[in-house]
Write a protein that holds these residues in place. Structure first.
Motif, PDB file in Angstrom:
ATOM      1  N   SER A  66       0.840  -1.194   0.000  1.00  0.00           N
ATOM      2  CA  SER A  66       0.000   0.000   0.000  1.00  0.00           C
ATOM      3  C   SER A  66       0.878   1.248   0.000  1.00  0.00           C
ATOM      4  CB  SER A  66      -0.908  -0.001   1.230  1.00  0.00           C
ATOM      5  OG  SER A  66      -0.139   0.226   2.393  1.00  0.00           O
ATOM      6  N   LYS A  67       0.239   2.389  -0.097  1.00  0.00           N
ATOM      7  CA  LYS A  67       0.981   3.644  -0.094  1.00  0.00           C
ATOM      8  C   LYS A  67       1.596   3.952   1.265  1.00  0.00           C
ATOM      9  CE  LYS A  67      -1.136   5.937  -3.985  1.00  0.00           C
ATOM     10  NZ  LYS A  67      -1.754   7.166  -4.471  1.00  0.00           N
ATOM     11  N   LYS A  68       1.219   3.204   2.294  1.00  0.00           N
ATOM     12  CA  LYS A  68       1.848   3.367   3.606  1.00  0.00           C
ATOM     13  C   LYS A  68       3.321   2.977   3.565  1.00  0.00           C
ATOM     14  CE  LYS A  68      -2.300   2.406   6.288  1.00  0.00           C
ATOM     15  NZ  LYS A  68      -2.906   1.494   7.263  1.00  0.00           N
ATOM     16  N   VAL A  69       3.686   2.097   2.632  1.00  0.00           N
ATOM     17  CA  VAL A  69       5.075   1.663   2.494  1.00  0.00           C
ATOM     18  C   VAL A  69       5.953   2.821   2.022  1.00  0.00           C
ATOM     19  CG1 VAL A  69       6.614   0.081   1.255  1.00  0.00           C
ATOM     20  CG2 VAL A  69       4.430  -0.733   2.123  1.00  0.00           C
ATOM     21  N   GLY A  70       5.392   3.697   1.198  1.00  0.00           N
ATOM     22  CA  GLY A  70       6.156   4.845   0.714  1.00  0.00           C
ATOM     23  C   GLY A  70       5.774   5.196  -0.706  1.00  0.00           C
ATOM     24  N   ASN A  71       6.647   5.935  -1.358  1.00  0.00           N
ATOM     25  CA  ASN A  71       6.378   6.328  -2.738  1.00  0.00           C
ATOM     26  C   ASN A  71       6.557   5.125  -3.668  1.00  0.00           C
ATOM     27  OD1 ASN A  71       9.131   6.033  -2.978  1.00  0.00           O
ATOM     28  ND2 ASN A  71       9.561   8.207  -3.188  1.00  0.00           N
TER      29      ASN A  71
END
Length: 132
Positions: A66-71
Motif C-alpha cells: 500500500s501507499k503506507k510503504v512509501g512512494n
C-alpha cells in the motif's frame, strides 16, 4: 540452425530465475479470495493463504504494497524483495494448489535483513499450514 539455448534446455537445466511451479496472481478476484482466507502476520510482511480446491500442481503467488510503504520507488523495492523471498522459500515450502499473497509492511519490508525475511515467510507458512 538451433538456438544456443536449446542444448541447455535439453540437458535438464531449470530456468534461471523463476521456479517452474510458481505462477503470479493477476486478477483482483484472486487477491480478494485470498484476503477472505487465512492470514499470518510477521515483522517483515503479512501473508495470506488459501487452498484453491483444485488438483493443480502449481503454487500461485501475488504481491502488494500500500501507499503506507512509501512512494512508488519504495513500493517497487519492497515488492522486488518479496518476489525474491517467494522464489526462494515458496518453491520449497509452499503447497501445490494454494494461493499466497505477500503484503509489504511500512518501514519493515525494505529495511529488514533478507535472511530475516526468508525466516519470516517460512515461519508464517508453518503456522498457516499447521491449521489445515
Amino acid at each position: 540452425m538451433t538456438p544456443p539455448e536449446a542444448p541447455a534446455a535439453q540437458a535438464g537445466n531449470t530456468p534461471p530465475a523463476v521456479s517452474v511451479c510458481l505462477e503470479v496472481l493477476k486478477k483482483r478476484s484472486d487477491f480478494l479470495a485470498a484476503a477472505r482466507a487465512r492470514r499470518q502476520g510477521t515483522k517483515g510482511m503479512m501473508v495470506q493463504a488459501r487452498h484453491r480446491g483444485d488438483d493443480s500442481d502449481t503454487i500461485r503467488v501475488g504481491f502488494t504494497c500500500s501507499k503506507k510503504v512509501g512512494n512508488a520507488v519504495m513500493r517497487n523495492r519492497a515488492k522486488r524483495r518479496l518476489r525474491n523471498v517467494a522464489r526462494q522459500v515458496l518453491s520449497h515450502e509452499g503447497r501445490a494448489g494454494w494461493d499466497y499473497v505477500l503484503i509489504g509492511r511500512a518501514d519493515a519490508t525494505i529495511d529488514r535483513d533478507f535472511a530475516a525475511l526468508k525466516t519470516d515467510l517460512s515461519s508464517a507458512l508453518k503456522k498457516l499450514h499447521s491449521a489445515s
